[in-house]
Design a protein around this motif. Structure first.
Motif, PDB file in Angstrom:
ATOM      1  N   SER A 159      15.719 -29.916  39.861  1.00 24.71           N
ATOM      2  CA  SER A 159      15.394 -30.406  38.515  1.00 24.71           C
ATOM      3  C   SER A 159      16.661 -30.687  37.707  1.00 24.71           C
ATOM      4  CB  SER A 159      14.486 -29.423  37.781  1.00 24.71           C
ATOM      5  OG  SER A 159      15.138 -28.192  37.605  1.00 24.71           O
ATOM      6  N   GLU A 160      17.732 -29.950  37.965  1.00 24.45           N
ATOM      7  CA  GLU A 160      18.993 -30.195  37.253  1.00 24.45           C
ATOM      8  C   GLU A 160      19.569 -31.561  37.622  1.00 24.45           C
ATOM      9  OE1 GLU A 160      21.894 -27.039  37.162  1.00 24.45           O
ATOM     10  OE2 GLU A 160      20.310 -25.595  37.613  1.00 24.45           O
ATOM     11  N   ILE A 161      19.494 -31.920  38.890  1.00 27.94           N
ATOM     12  CA  ILE A 161      20.005 -33.226  39.314  1.00 27.94           C
ATOM     13  C   ILE A 161      19.096 -34.326  38.792  1.00 27.94           C
ATOM     14  CG2 ILE A 161      20.507 -34.706  41.301  1.00 27.94           C
ATOM     15  CD1 ILE A 161      21.322 -32.172  42.814  1.00 27.94           C
ATOM     16  N   LEU A 162      17.784 -34.111  38.871  1.00 28.74           N
ATOM     17  CA  LEU A 162      16.834 -35.124  38.407  1.00 28.74           C
ATOM     18  C   LEU A 162      16.932 -35.366  36.900  1.00 28.74           C
ATOM     19  CD1 LEU A 162      13.617 -34.384  40.469  1.00 28.74           C
ATOM     20  CD2 LEU A 162      15.108 -36.379  40.629  1.00 28.74           C
ATOM     21  N   SER A 163      17.477 -34.408  36.171  1.00 27.95           N
ATOM     22  CA  SER A 163      17.599 -34.587  34.725  1.00 27.95           C
ATOM     23  C   SER A 163      18.750 -35.523  34.344  1.00 27.95           C
ATOM     24  CB  SER A 163      17.772 -33.232  34.038  1.00 27.95           C
ATOM     25  OG  SER A 163      19.031 -32.666  34.361  1.00 27.95           O
ATOM     26  N   ILE A 164      19.601 -35.865  35.300  1.00 22.33           N
ATOM     27  CA  ILE A 164      20.704 -36.797  35.043  1.00 22.33           C
ATOM     28  C   ILE A 164      20.129 -38.207  34.935  1.00 22.33           C
ATOM     29  CG2 ILE A 164      22.850 -37.758  35.971  1.00 22.33           C
ATOM     30  CD1 ILE A 164      23.190 -35.051  37.475  1.00 22.33           C
ATOM     31  N   ASP A 165      20.588 -38.964  33.946  1.00 22.48           N
ATOM     32  CA  ASP A 165      20.107 -40.337  33.741  1.00 22.48           C
ATOM     33  C   ASP A 165      20.221 -41.169  35.013  1.00 22.48           C
ATOM     34  OD1 ASP A 165      19.462 -39.898  31.110  1.00 22.48           O
ATOM     35  OD2 ASP A 165      21.335 -40.728  30.322  1.00 22.48           O
ATOM     36  N   ASP A 166      19.144 -41.845  35.346  1.00 28.02           N
ATOM     37  CA  ASP A 166      19.062 -42.805  36.447  1.00 28.02           C
ATOM     38  C   ASP A 166      19.039 -42.172  37.843  1.00 28.02           C
ATOM     39  OD1 ASP A 166      18.518 -45.454  36.932  1.00 28.02           O
ATOM     40  OD2 ASP A 166      20.601 -46.091  36.997  1.00 28.02           O
ATOM     41  N   VAL A 167      18.917 -40.850  37.944  1.00 21.59           N
ATOM     42  CA  VAL A 167      18.728 -40.202  39.242  1.00 21.59           C
ATOM     43  C   VAL A 167      17.232 -40.177  39.512  1.00 21.59           C
ATOM     44  CG1 VAL A 167      18.933 -38.054  40.553  1.00 21.59           C
ATOM     45  CG2 VAL A 167      20.827 -38.836  39.133  1.00 21.59           C
ATOM     46  N   GLU A 168      16.844 -40.645  40.703  1.00 18.62           N
ATOM     47  CA  GLU A 168      15.434 -40.819  41.019  1.00 18.62           C
ATOM     48  C   GLU A 168      14.882 -39.815  42.004  1.00 18.62           C
ATOM     49  OE1 GLU A 168      15.246 -44.889  42.231  1.00 18.62           O
ATOM     50  OE2 GLU A 168      15.774 -45.602  40.237  1.00 18.62           O
ATOM     51  N   SER A 194      11.193 -38.374  41.013  1.00 13.79           N
ATOM     52  CA  SER A 194      10.587 -38.517  39.696  1.00 13.79           C
ATOM     53  C   SER A 194       9.157 -39.025  39.864  1.00 13.79           C
ATOM     54  CB  SER A 194      11.410 -39.467  38.829  1.00 13.79           C
ATOM     55  OG  SER A 194      11.454 -40.744  39.412  1.00 13.79           O
ATOM     56  N   SER A 195       8.297 -38.712  38.911  1.00 13.60           N
ATOM     57  CA  SER A 195       6.865 -38.993  39.040  1.00 13.60           C
ATOM     58  C   SER A 195       6.554 -40.480  39.152  1.00 13.60           C
ATOM     59  CB  SER A 195       6.103 -38.393  37.870  1.00 13.60           C
ATOM     60  OG  SER A 195       6.594 -38.915  36.657  1.00 13.60           O
ATOM     61  N   TYR A 220      22.977 -50.450  47.418  1.00 13.70           N
ATOM     62  CA  TYR A 220      21.973 -51.484  47.615  1.00 13.70           C
ATOM     63  C   TYR A 220      21.955 -52.354  46.357  1.00 13.70           C
ATOM     64  CZ  TYR A 220      20.605 -48.529  51.473  1.00 13.70           C
ATOM     65  OH  TYR A 220      20.617 -47.795  52.626  1.00 13.70           O
ATOM     66  N   THR A 221      21.082 -53.323  46.310  1.00  9.65           N
ATOM     67  CA  THR A 221      21.027 -54.238  45.171  1.00  9.65           C
ATOM     68  C   THR A 221      20.894 -53.497  43.848  1.00  9.65           C
ATOM     69  OG1 THR A 221      19.990 -55.879  46.572  1.00  9.65           O
ATOM     70  CG2 THR A 221      19.837 -56.231  44.203  1.00  9.65           C
ATOM     71  N   ASP A 222      19.931 -52.593  43.756  1.00  8.01           N
ATOM     72  CA  ASP A 222      19.726 -51.890  42.491  1.00  8.01           C
ATOM     73  C   ASP A 222      19.704 -50.367  42.648  1.00  8.01           C
ATOM     74  OD1 ASP A 222      17.341 -51.842  43.838  1.00  8.01           O
ATOM     75  OD2 ASP A 222      16.105 -52.198  42.081  1.00  8.01           O
ATOM     76  N   LYS A 223      20.063 -49.863  43.816  1.00  6.53           N
ATOM     77  CA  LYS A 223      20.063 -48.419  44.067  1.00  6.53           C
ATOM     78  C   LYS A 223      21.348 -48.021  44.780  1.00  6.53           C
ATOM     79  CE  LYS A 223      15.376 -47.684  43.639  1.00  6.53           C
ATOM     80  NZ  LYS A 223      15.094 -47.915  42.256  1.00  6.53           N
ATOM     81  N   LYS A 224      21.628 -46.745  44.734  1.00 11.63           N
ATOM     82  CA  LYS A 224      22.682 -46.181  45.566  1.00 11.63           C
ATOM     83  C   LYS A 224      22.219 -44.819  46.059  1.00 11.63           C
ATOM     84  CE  LYS A 224      25.421 -44.709  41.562  1.00 11.63           C
ATOM     85  NZ  LYS A 224      26.716 -44.808  40.892  1.00 11.63           N
ATOM     86  N   ILE A 225      22.719 -44.443  47.219  1.00 13.96           N
ATOM     87  CA  ILE A 225      22.384 -43.150  47.817  1.00 13.96           C
ATOM     88  C   ILE A 225      23.688 -42.426  48.093  1.00 13.96           C
ATOM     89  CG2 ILE A 225      21.380 -41.949  49.786  1.00 13.96           C
ATOM     90  CD1 ILE A 225      19.519 -44.305  50.141  1.00 13.96           C
ATOM     91  N   MET A 226      23.766 -41.214  47.617  1.00 15.00           N
ATOM     92  CA  MET A 226      24.909 -40.360  47.897  1.00 15.00           C
ATOM     93  C   MET A 226      24.451 -39.328  48.924  1.00 15.00           C
ATOM     94  SD  MET A 226      26.970 -37.703  45.418  1.00 15.00           S
ATOM     95  CE  MET A 226      27.769 -38.945  44.430  1.00 15.00           C
ATOM     96  N   VAL A 227      25.222 -39.180  50.002  1.00 12.45           N
ATOM     97  CA  VAL A 227      24.945 -38.167  51.013  1.00 12.45           C
ATOM     98  C   VAL A 227      26.066 -37.148  50.907  1.00 12.45           C
ATOM     99  CG1 VAL A 227      24.614 -37.679  53.466  1.00 12.45           C
ATOM    100  CG2 VAL A 227      23.915 -39.906  52.530  1.00 12.45           C
ATOM    101  N   ARG A 232      21.914 -47.837  40.146  1.00 11.09           N
ATOM    102  CA  ARG A 232      23.341 -48.195  40.190  1.00 11.09           C
ATOM    103  C   ARG A 232      24.104 -47.686  38.980  1.00 11.09           C
ATOM    104  NH1 ARG A 232      25.035 -52.184  44.165  1.00 11.09           N
ATOM    105  NH2 ARG A 232      27.013 -51.933  43.117  1.00 11.09           N
ATOM    106  N   ASN A 233      23.412 -47.398  37.862  1.00 15.48           N
ATOM    107  CA  ASN A 233      24.089 -46.952  36.644  1.00 15.48           C
ATOM    108  C   ASN A 233      24.216 -45.445  36.522  1.00 15.48           C
ATOM    109  OD1 ASN A 233      24.462 -49.599  35.709  1.00 15.48           O
ATOM    110  ND2 ASN A 233      22.371 -49.646  34.961  1.00 15.48           N
ATOM    111  N   ALA A 234      23.716 -44.705  37.492  1.00 13.72           N
ATOM    112  CA  ALA A 234      23.813 -43.242  37.435  1.00 13.72           C
ATOM    113  C   ALA A 234      25.273 -42.809  37.544  1.00 13.72           C
ATOM    114  CB  ALA A 234      22.995 -42.613  38.553  1.00 13.72           C
ATOM    115  N   SER A 235      25.610 -41.737  36.864  1.00 18.86           N
ATOM    116  CA  SER A 235      26.968 -41.209  36.896  1.00 18.86           C
ATOM    117  C   SER A 235      27.190 -40.406  38.182  1.00 18.86           C
ATOM    118  CB  SER A 235      27.214 -40.321  35.680  1.00 18.86           C
ATOM    119  OG  SER A 235      28.434 -39.627  35.839  1.00 18.86           O
TER     120      SER A 235
END
Length: 127
Positions: free
Chosen positions: A5-14, A31-32, A70-77, A91-94
């Motif tokens: 929930s802490e990570i999901l609370s960051i803007d633009d994290v899905e 996110s729901s 990706y076009t409008d997403k990014k994935i961090m591993v 793409r705008n997430a910090s």
């Protein structure tokens, strides 16, 4: 997993997915608004061989962090040995904020074991 929930609370994290080094799902949360969209897809047709996922995850061995754009997403591993955390975000997430928060969660996530949500794992990817 409540920790996410802490990570999901960051803007633009899905969403966040936690995988074992063998490619087994430990936990995931999205996110729901995305969850309802994912439940409508036929995931079994997208990845019919679970062995493929295991090979992909095992290819992450030895890395600390990867980012896929990706076009409008990014994935961090992130490698949180012995597990791997995948963070799906816009793409705008910090990235720095995601990294900071996930670093604080790492000790708890290293102890995580495989859960019973494995059948729902394929719902985790929605690009």
């Amino acid at each position: 997993m409540k920790l996410f929930s802490e990570i999901l609370s960051i803007d633009d994290v899905e969403g966040v997915v936690l995988l074992s080094s063998k490619g087994e799902l430990i936990s995931w949360v999205f996110s729901s608004d995305i969850r309802s969209k994912m439940e409508k897809k036929d995931w079994s047709s997208l990845l019919s061989n679970p062995e493929e996922l295991r090979k992909i995850v095992q290819s992450f061995e030895g890395m600390q962090e990867l980012e896929f754009f990706y076009t409008d997403k990014k994935i961090m591993v992130r490698n949180i040995s012995p597990n791997f955390m995948l963070i799906v975000m816009g793409r705008n997430a910090s990235t720095d904020m995601v990294r900071l928060v996930s670093d604080t969660l790492t000790p708890h996530l290293r102890k995580a074991k495989k859960g019973k949500k494995a059948l729902g794992f394929l719902k985790a990817f929605d690009f």
